[in-house]
Design a protein around this motif. Structure first.
Motif, mmCIF file in Angstrom:
data_model
loop_
_atom_site.group_PDB
_atom_site.id
_atom_site.type_symbol
_atom_site.label_atom_id
_atom_site.label_comp_id
_atom_site.label_asym_id
_atom_site.label_seq_id
_atom_site.Cartn_x
_atom_site.Cartn_y
_atom_site.Cartn_z
ATOM 1 N N ASN A 93 0.821 -1.210 0.000
ATOM 2 C CA ASN A 93 0.000 0.000 0.000
ATOM 3 C C ASN A 93 0.858 1.265 0.000
ATOM 4 O O ASN A 93 0.510 2.269 0.628
ATOM 5 C CB ASN A 93 -0.969 0.015 1.194
ATOM 6 N N HIS A 94 1.995 1.193 -0.700
ATOM 7 C CA HIS A 94 2.874 2.353 -0.792
ATOM 8 C C HIS A 94 2.331 3.347 -1.805
ATOM 9 O O HIS A 94 1.890 2.975 -2.900
ATOM 10 C CB HIS A 94 4.280 1.914 -1.215
ATOM 11 N N ASN A 95 2.441 4.620 -1.469
ATOM 12 C CA ASN A 95 1.977 5.652 -2.382
ATOM 13 C C ASN A 95 2.955 5.877 -3.542
ATOM 14 O O ASN A 95 2.560 6.064 -4.673
ATOM 15 C CB ASN A 95 1.807 6.979 -1.641
ATOM 16 N N TYR A 96 4.254 5.893 -3.200
ATOM 17 C CA TYR A 96 5.261 6.284 -4.172
ATOM 18 C C TYR A 96 5.853 5.059 -4.849
ATOM 19 O O TYR A 96 6.212 4.086 -4.193
ATOM 20 C CB TYR A 96 6.399 7.044 -3.485
ATOM 21 N N MET A 97 5.967 5.158 -6.175
ATOM 22 C CA MET A 97 6.623 4.098 -6.937
ATOM 23 C C MET A 97 7.555 4.710 -7.960
ATOM 24 O O MET A 97 7.320 5.817 -8.454
ATOM 25 C CB MET A 97 5.594 3.190 -7.609
ATOM 26 N N TYR A 98 8.625 3.945 -8.292
ATOM 27 C CA TYR A 98 9.703 4.470 -9.121
ATOM 28 C C TYR A 98 10.201 3.394 -10.082
ATOM 29 O O TYR A 98 10.191 2.214 -9.752
ATOM 30 C CB TYR A 98 10.901 4.884 -8.239
ATOM 31 N N TRP A 99 10.665 3.846 -11.237
ATOM 32 C CA TRP A 99 11.394 2.986 -12.154
ATOM 33 C C TRP A 99 12.802 3.545 -12.346
ATOM 34 O O TRP A 99 12.970 4.715 -12.700
ATOM 35 C CB TRP A 99 10.711 2.896 -13.517
ATOM 36 N N TYR A 100 13.780 2.660 -12.137
ATOM 37 C CA TYR A 100 15.179 3.014 -12.357
ATOM 38 C C TYR A 100 15.772 2.055 -13.386
ATOM 39 O O TYR A 100 15.350 0.911 -13.501
ATOM 40 C CB TYR A 100 15.992 2.870 -11.072
ATOM 41 N N ARG A 101 16.814 2.521 -14.058
ATOM 42 C CA ARG A 101 17.626 1.637 -14.876
ATOM 43 C C ARG A 101 19.063 1.694 -14.382
ATOM 44 O O ARG A 101 19.529 2.738 -13.898
ATOM 45 C CB ARG A 101 17.563 1.990 -16.363
ATOM 46 N N GLN A 102 19.721 0.542 -14.494
ATOM 47 C CA GLN A 102 21.112 0.457 -14.063
ATOM 48 C C GLN A 102 21.938 -0.125 -15.188
ATOM 49 O O GLN A 102 21.789 -1.290 -15.540
ATOM 50 C CB GLN A 102 21.257 -0.409 -12.806
ATOM 51 N N ASP A 103 22.811 0.691 -15.734
ATOM 52 C CA ASP A 103 23.730 0.223 -16.762
ATOM 53 C C ASP A 103 24.948 -0.394 -16.097
ATOM 54 O O ASP A 103 25.249 -0.081 -14.937
ATOM 55 C CB ASP A 103 24.124 1.379 -17.678
ATOM 56 N N PRO A 104 25.655 -1.279 -16.797
ATOM 57 C CA PRO A 104 26.771 -2.004 -16.170
ATOM 58 C C PRO A 104 27.781 -1.087 -15.491
ATOM 59 O O PRO A 104 28.252 -0.114 -16.086
ATOM 60 C CB PRO A 104 27.406 -2.738 -17.355
ATOM 61 N N GLY A 105 28.109 -1.387 -14.241
ATOM 62 C CA GLY A 105 29.100 -0.633 -13.496
ATOM 63 C C GLY A 105 28.662 0.758 -13.092
ATOM 64 O O GLY A 105 29.507 1.564 -12.670
ATOM 65 N N MET A 106 27.384 1.031 -13.181
ATOM 66 C CA MET A 106 26.904 2.385 -12.894
ATOM 67 C C MET A 106 25.886 2.363 -11.762
ATOM 68 O O MET A 106 25.372 1.307 -11.371
ATOM 69 C CB MET A 106 26.253 2.985 -14.141
ATOM 70 N N GLY A 107 25.564 3.553 -11.297
ATOM 71 C CA GLY A 107 24.480 3.690 -10.332
ATOM 72 C C GLY A 107 23.137 3.663 -11.035
ATOM 73 O O GLY A 107 23.048 3.468 -12.242
ATOM 74 N N LEU A 108 22.099 3.855 -10.275
ATOM 75 C CA LEU A 108 20.747 3.803 -10.823
ATOM 76 C C LEU A 108 20.314 5.192 -11.287
ATOM 77 O O LEU A 108 20.573 6.188 -10.604
ATOM 78 C CB LEU A 108 19.758 3.303 -9.759
ATOM 79 N N LYS A 109 19.634 5.237 -12.409
ATOM 80 C CA LYS A 109 19.098 6.494 -12.933
ATOM 81 C C LYS A 109 17.577 6.394 -13.016
ATOM 82 O O LYS A 109 17.047 5.392 -13.500
ATOM 83 C CB LYS A 109 19.695 6.818 -14.296
ATOM 84 N N LEU A 110 16.902 7.444 -12.569
ATOM 85 C CA LEU A 110 15.451 7.440 -12.492
ATOM 86 C C LEU A 110 14.827 7.671 -13.860
ATOM 87 O O LEU A 110 15.162 8.637 -14.559
ATOM 88 C CB LEU A 110 14.997 8.526 -11.517
ATOM 89 N N ILE A 111 13.884 6.805 -14.227
ATOM 90 C CA ILE A 111 13.194 6.929 -15.513
ATOM 91 C C ILE A 111 11.883 7.686 -15.326
ATOM 92 O O ILE A 111 11.656 8.736 -15.934
ATOM 93 C CB ILE A 111 12.905 5.544 -16.119
ATOM 94 N N TYR A 112 11.005 7.148 -14.500
ATOM 95 C CA TYR A 112 9.712 7.749 -14.175
ATOM 96 C C TYR A 112 9.394 7.454 -12.720
ATOM 97 O O TYR A 112 9.910 6.490 -12.156
ATOM 98 C CB TYR A 112 8.598 7.161 -15.047
#
Lengths: 112, 118
Positions: free
Chosen positions: B28-47
């Motif tokens: 029942n969480h309000n907030y949701m996120y999509w991230y992508r992680q390219d090899p050897g990198m941190g996560l970047k927010l998509i939407y």
């Protein structure tokens, strides 16, 4: 734009040694997270630091937050092989609203 | 309590194909996120989404679309797959925080979807 920088990006250390990973961020924030990621796995939450001067410890890991310096540290005491993983810090702040901005990660290898 | 569930775990797409990455949470969480992680990198927010019917762009939204018709589900759509979208995709959620800082919960991440576009 909020920027989060970690150093070092790669760390190879011997078992039993101590070391510190640093996380700097560019804008005001009082919420900082540390995560661990094993190869091919998801992120595991380690610490949530919510205020200036916050210090949290779990086993051989201790995290601290200095919001005035915009700096968090993750200190490793007497490292063991099981701590080998990639460690990420992530920050909420600036104009990012509720969004986490991640550092590039520190790949830690602990050698016997 | 399943937490955040992502499907599929692995997928290979051909250039130009479309697909939807599914994400469901039962907390029942309000907030949701999509991230992508390219090899050897941190996560970047998509939407991300702060609640049903509300979505907003993150750092790298181009080539993706999202919808949030229910609290539980937050699918990510790739319309015309490109090799640059080869990555690991993570969905995450968190509870809406109260005024007290102690209620700023950490994020819960799904296990990820490993996508290869060839």
């Amino acid at each position: 734009e909020l920027k989060v920088e970690q150093n070092p990006l790669f760390l190879s250390m011997q078992e039993g040694k101590n070391y510190t990973i640093y996380c700097n961020y560019s804008t005001t924030s009082d919420r900082l997270y540390w995560y661990r990621q094993d190869p091919g796995k998801s992120l595991e939450s380690l610490f949530v630091l919510l205020s200036n001067g916050a210090v949290k410890q779990e086993g051989r890991l201790m995290a601290s937050l200095d919001t005035k310096a915009r700096l968090s540290t993750l200190h490793i005491t007497a490292a063991v092989h099981d701590l080998s993983a990639t460690y990420f810090c992530a920050v909420i702040g600036g104009t990012s609203g509720s969004r986490l901005t991640f550092g590039e990660g520190t790949q830690l290898t602990v050698n016997p | 309590n399943a937490g955040v569930t992502q499907t599929p775990k692995f997928r290979i797409l051909k250039i130009g194909q479309s697909m939807t990455l599914q994400c469901t949470q039962d907390m029942n969480h309000n907030y949701m996120y999509w991230y992508r992680q390219d090899p050897g990198m941190g996560l970047k927010l998509i939407y991300y989404s702060v609640g049903a019917g509300i979505t907003d762009k993150g750092e790298v939204p181009n080539g993706y679309n999202v919808s949030r018709s229910t609290t539980e589900d937050f699918p990510l759509r790739l319309e015309l797959a490109a090799p640059s979208q080869t990555s690991v995709y993570f969905c995450a959620s968190r509870k809406k925080a109260g005024q007290d800082h102690s209620s700023w919960y950490g994020y819960t991440f799904g296990s990820g979807t490993r996508l290869t576009v060839v």
